[in-house]
Design an enzyme around this catalytic site. Structure first.
Site, PDB file in Angstrom:
ATOM      1  N   HIS A   1      29.271  35.720  64.114  1.00 36.79           N
ATOM      2  CA  HIS A   1      28.966  37.002  63.249  1.00 36.79           C
ATOM      3  C   HIS A   1      29.005  38.090  64.242  1.00 36.79           C
ATOM      4  CE1 HIS A   1      28.752  34.898  59.927  1.00 36.79           C
ATOM      5  NE2 HIS A   1      28.223  35.844  59.087  1.00 36.79           N
TER       6      HIS A   1
ATOM      7  N   GLU B   1      10.186  48.780  59.137  1.00 36.60           N
ATOM      8  CA  GLU B   1      11.767  49.172  59.359  1.00 36.60           C
ATOM      9  C   GLU B   1      11.976  50.529  58.484  1.00 36.60           C
ATOM     10  OE1 GLU B   1      14.901  46.449  58.717  1.00 36.60           O
ATOM     11  OE2 GLU B   1      14.202  45.232  60.381  1.00 36.60           O
TER      12      GLU B   1
ATOM     13  N   ASP C   1      17.331  40.384  60.461  1.00 30.41           N
ATOM     14  CA  ASP C   1      17.250  40.665  59.041  1.00 30.41           C
ATOM     15  C   ASP C   1      18.116  39.813  58.384  1.00 30.41           C
ATOM     16  OD1 ASP C   1      15.913  43.079  59.764  1.00 30.41           O
ATOM     17  OD2 ASP C   1      17.930  44.472  59.657  1.00 30.41           O
TER      18      ASP C   1
END
Ligand SMILES: Cc1cc2nc3c(=O)[nH]c(=O)nc-3n(C[C@H](O)[C@H](O)[C@H](O)COP(=O)(O)OP(=O)(O)OC[C@H]3O[C@@H](n4cnc5c(N)ncnc54)[C@H](O)[C@@H]3O)c2cc1C
Ligand SMILES: *[C@@H]1O[C@H](CO)[C@@H](O)[C@H](O)[C@H]1NC(C)=O
Ligand SMILES: *[C@@H]1O[C@H](CO)[C@@H](O)[C@H](O)[C@H]1NC(C)=O
Ligand SMILES: *[C@@H]1O[C@H](CO)[C@@H](O)[C@H](O)[C@H]1NC(C)=O
Ligand SMILES: *[C@@H]1O[C@H](CO)[C@@H](O)[C@H](O)[C@H]1NC(C)=O
Length: 542
Positions: free
Chosen positions: A121, A293, A182
């Protein structure tokens, strides 16, 4: 109930509602493939055939795959595609060591390199190896995940383990890692090679701050255990080390008791100063939320209208409050962990914390979700985007760490001038205080204690020449980077990417010497992880 609806919608929004608009374009882009020029495999002395047959002779528990190599010539960024010569599917740590030793024995005679691939990723080919060997870390079968309960609980995991699996396994003992990303379909080795930053980092530091011990196969093929006490130089080097010094084959990760539920809260601001003051106050209080956040919403032509539909009709918004064109909104996102039996106390605590904030009234959205669903929230968006064919698009992401004293100038220029909307993807923005983080790791941060993570998580349509096109987004990214440079903000890239060694030297600054010295010590032939483009096999390390 209505707030649940908001959360369903906004969860999707996190990896974005606007992608629906792009649906029709998606199919054009599936076979987008680009090879960098000047990167043809060149096995200068040995022929490929000889290399392949020498690899086949190695005595391994796992095996090499020479056919099905295209599937690892990709990553989440979906812009770079480097075909390796072989994929190693290791079963044991010794498979990795044996392979690296073999590559070393071939010396400078080939350009053969070795790259660990976690879940692939990364964004610009960092987990790929042109003409080299890619190690599929998820194949590694040891160690079996093992949770240790007690005063200071921890879990031993393989470097190729996905965080989502670690969550499920530790929850069986009522425990959980402390610091997250996340998104959980990432491997331990992949995030520890960078940092692992999310809404818990203001309290616990990034994931690299919550590791007790690692087992590493170095670029020399040695298998070493390391910790703050044993082989400390290697331990800190590998954490945030961009795969340059060794391959993480196991990790011991610190745990804490897991909550069962999460209060998930969002509030809106139109004033950037109020927004950041509140964020900064929250990260500096002892009693605070467990996750903090935030994100930016820009739509100069009226995204706000869409937002309005997500508000409760029982608390209708004054249209005048939001209808002004060009208005940018800031959403503060918080979570409070709890167990249902403590519901009342938590409600009071949450209300007290919220009462000190200066958000726009009537813009409070609350929902309660399970701990797992909270941590795994981005996966829900992934499923929806995959259904629409919008997950495997190019992602020209840009992640920056901006010092607190400069965040206002940054916002003024970037959200006020450079960007006209956030329709290409969410922009996360939240502060962390690094004063209690460990500074011996390889991770590079700005010099101030408090800095903001600003993440431009864009998706692109390669065949589009509009604002959603790859070239346009890359141009905006460059303008943002150029502005940071020109205005001397002292910002640093996170998940850094540079094309030249000068870029890397500037990134590391005074810490370059240590980084290069560690490379010489642990991977003197520069065999490991060429996809970061920091060092190159066959070139002197300096
Ligand atoms: C949807 C999404 C959300 C994200 N959210 C966050 C977030 O909230 N916070 C955050 O910090 N990051 C986030 N990231 C970024 C992510 O943490 C990094 O891209 C991470 O490297 C991906 O892990 P991976 O297993 O896919 O790594 P890969 O892409 O496979 O590898 C990344 C790099 O690490 C090296 N590497 C991999 N495994 C090992 C190993 N075992 N030993 C040594 N080197 C290794 C690779 O060679 C490569 O250079 C997110 C990424 C995505 C796609
Ligand atoms: C390998 O190739 C290089 C450059 O092509 C050459 O200089 C070198 O002598 C060769 N080495 C061997 C062992 O053939
Ligand atoms: C590293 O530590 C593990 C236990 O955590 C042990 O099983 C392994 O043998 C050690 N490896 C080396 C090379 O010492
Ligand atoms: C950051 O943390 C340090 C040490 O705990 C503290 O002294 C400082 O006030 C904090 N800064 C902010 C803005 O919270
Ligand atoms: C921006 O606002 C306009 C007007 O309401 C709307 O049509 C458009 O869809 C919005 N853009 C995005 C990306 O939501």
């Amino acid at each position: 109930m209505l707030s649940c609806k908001f959360f369903r919608q906004s969860a999707e929004m996190l990896l974005k509602v606007f992608l629906v608009l792009l649906l029709n374009l998606a199919e054009h882009n599936i076979n987008h493939c680009s090879y960098l020029p000047h990167a043809t495999p060149d096995f200068t002395n040995l022929s490929s055939l000889e290399l392949v047959s020498s690899l086949k002779k190695l005595n391994l528990n796992g095996n090499f795959d020479f056919e099905n190599t295209r599937r690892v010539a990709n990553d989440f960024g979906n812009r770079y595609h480097f075909l390796p010569m072989a994929v190693l599917l290791p079963k044991t740590v010794s498979d990795i060591s044996t392979t690296i030793k073999h590559v070393i024995n071939m010396g400078h005679n080939s350009e053969l390199t070795v790259t660990a691939r976690g879940h692939g990723h990364s964004l610009q080919g960092q987990s790929q190896s042109h003409g080299g060997i890619v190690i599929s870390m998820e194949s590694l079968e040891e160690p079996k995940m093992h949770v240790h309960t007690g005063e200071q609980p921890y879990v031993d995991v393989s470097g190729g383990e996905l965080w989502i699996n670690i969550l499920h396994e530790t929850l069986k003992q009522g425990l959980s890692p402390k610091s997250w990303t996340d998104y959980l379909y990432l491997t331990v080795g992949g995030t520890l090679s960078n940092a692992g930053i999310s809404g818990q980092a203001f309290r616990y530091g990034p994931q690299i701050n919550n590791v007790h011990r690692l087992e590493i196969v170095t670029g020399k093929g040695d298998i070493l255990n390391c910790s703050a006490k044993e082989n400390a130089d290697l331990f800190y080097g590998v954490l945030g080390g961009l795969g340059q010094f060794g391959i993480i084959t196991r990790a011991r990760i610190s745990l804490e008791p897991a909550p069962r539920s999460v209060k998930w809260i969002r509030v809106l601001y139109s004033d950037f100063n109020l927004f950041t003051k509140d964020q900064e106050q929250l990260i500096s209080s002892d009693i605070s939320f467990d996750y903090i956040e935030g994100f930016v919403i820009i739509n100069r032509t009226g995204l706000i209208n869409n937002w309005r539909s997500t508000f409760s009709p029982r608390e209708p918004l004054q249209a005048s409050q939001f209808s002004s064109e060009g208005k940018t909104l800031y959403c503060l996102e918080m979570a409070k962990y709890f167990n249902p039996e403590d519901g009342n106390i938590i409600n009071q605590e949450t209300e007290h914390l919220l009462s000190k904030l200066n958000y726009i009234s009537h813009t409070l959205f609350q929902s309660e979700v399970s701990y797992v669903n909270f941590l795994n929230r981005v996966h829900l968006s992934e499923i929806k985007l995959r259904e629409k064919g919008l997950w495997d698009v190019p992602h020209p992401w840009l992640n920056l760490l901006v010092p607190k004293s400069k965040i206002y100038s940054f916002a003024e220029e970037v959200f006020g001038h450079i960007l006209t909307d956030t329709s290409n993807g969410p922009i996360l923005i939240y502060p962390v205080n690094q004063s209690r983080w460990n500074h011996k790791t390889s991770m590079v941060t700005p010099s101030e204690d408090v800095f903001y993570l600003v993440a431009f998580l864009t998706s692109a349509m390669p065949s589009s020449s509009g604002s959603d096109g790859l070239e346009n987004i890359l141009t905006k990214n460059k303008r943002i980077l150029d502005f940071c440079e020109m205005a001397k903000l002292g910002a640093k890239q996170y998940l850094p990417h540079f094309d030249t060694q000068d870029g890397w030297r500037a990134h590391f600054g005074p810490r370059w010497d240590v980084f290069a010295r560690r490379k010489l010590t642990y991977d003197p032939l520069s065999i490991l992880t060429p996809g970061q483009r920091i060092f190159r096999k066959g070139r002197a390390i300096s």
